[in-house]
Design an enzyme around this catalytic site. Structure first.
Site: not given
Ligand code: NAD
Length: 295
Positions: A93, A168, A243
């Site tokens: 997102t 979204k 966010k």
């Molecule tokens: P998270 O923090 O668990 O996962 C993100 C991952 O990206 C981490 O493991 C981090 O180490 C990795 N990362 C960051 N920079 C990196 C790089 N340069 N190279 C490789 N890996 C890298 O977050 P999440 O909950 O999985 O959310 C991910 C996305 O999904 C976000 O944009 C969030 O807004 C969206 N989202 C989350 C949810 C939810 O319920 N968690 C729901 C809908 C949307």
């Protein structure tokens, strides 16, 4: 079977990549976090030495990263390393401007791209029941749809570059505002001596009916599965709602749209986070309106 690279194997990306493996694809992944890499490996993802190594032979590259700045940085590094014909799909997102910027970056390199943010949370990611909101050309959508179907149950093509992110944040702005509206109604009912159940029974079958009331009811009781019954454990954390609300307000400012209720709701989630409750479910905003923590 496709060769898919998956960058960002966190709470969402890890189980999404695991579902691609289950669907029979060859998945090569990378994440900066060792824990995420190990969990993905246990689910059948081949872990590469670096993000560049992960993508160089892939037919499709999926990213699931925290925010726009990460997606811009990762795509900026990876696009030059991708072979011709690779499709890029960003499921994070992010702000609409970043989504459009990375689409343009891919286009300049002759690569097809989709913005494909999701709703459905970590439960949807694990159960492959996510909804994908997709922006990009018809051809890119047709190429990406089969792998999105392995991770979700509803795939909506919303329009061109950035349209998925636009859908979204518009949806989540409705959600953020409606939760405040429902919470205000329960707080008023409490002051007027009206029971939670009575308000629920009326509003859930009247014009006040909405998802915030009937699925995520902010008071314990009427909807047993709502986070209010579980001490406001998320669910959908207030920090994540904040966010998305901020993204909606950035987009509104850039596009010149009037969103006064969106702005007010953003301030309330910001106060909730400042109150130390950002890790709680966003329906905990009712406790902010009451001025006291929930029991
Ligand atoms: P998270 O923090 O668990 O996962 C993100 C991952 O990206 C981490 O493991 C981090 O180490 C990795 N990362 C960051 N920079 C990196 C790089 N340069 N190279 C490789 N890996 C890298 O977050 P999440 O909950 O999985 O959310 C991910 C996305 O999904 C976000 O944009 C969030 O807004 C969206 N989202 C989350 C949810 C939810 O319920 N968690 C729901 C809908 C949307």
């Amino acid at each position: 079977m496709k060769h898919i690279a998956f960058i960002g194997l966190g709470n969402m990306g890890g189980p999404m990549a695991a579902n691609l493996v289950k669907a029979g694809h060859r998945v090569t992944g990378f994440d900066l976090s060792q824990t995420s890499r190990e969990e993905a490996k246990a689910a059948g993802v081949t872990i590469a030495e670096s993000a560049i190594d992960a993508v160089k032979d892939a037919e499709i590259v999926v990213t699931m990263l925290p925010a726009g700045k990460h997606v811009r940085a990762v795509w900026g590094e990876l696009v030059p390393a991708m072979k011709k014909g690779t499709l890029l799909v960003d499921c994070s997102t992010v702000d609409v401007e970043s989504a459009r910027a990375v689409h343009a970056l891919a286009e300049r390199a002759g690569l097809a791209a989709l913005d494909a943010p999701v709703s459905g949370g970590t439960g949807g990611a694990k159960g492959a029941t996510l909804t994908f909101m997709v922006g990009g050309t018809d051809a890119a959508f047709a190429a990406g749809k089969p792998i999105l179907e392995a991770m979700g149950k509803k795939i909506v093509h919303c329009g061109g570059a950035g349209a998925g992110q636009a859908a979204k944040i518009c949806n989540n702005m409705i959600l953020g505002i409606s939760m405040v509206a429902v919470s205000e109604a329960f707080v008023l009912a409490e002051k007027l001596g009206l029971s939670h159940q009575a308000l629920y029974d009326v509003a859930s079958t009247s014009s006040g009916q909405c998802w915030s009331l009937t699925s995520y009811c902010p008071v314990p009781g009427p909807v047993p599965a709502s986070p209010a019954n579980n001490a406001y454990k998320p669910g959908f954390a207030a920090n994540l709602m904040l966010k998305d609300m901020k993204l909606s307000q950035e987009a509104a400012a850039a596009a010149g749209a009037n969103t006064p209720l969106g702005a007010a709701a953003t301030q309330l989630y910001s106060l909730l986070a400042a109150w130390g409750q950002g890790g709680q479910d966003f329906s905990g905003v009712i406790n902010l309106l009451r001025g006291k923590e929930g029991e």
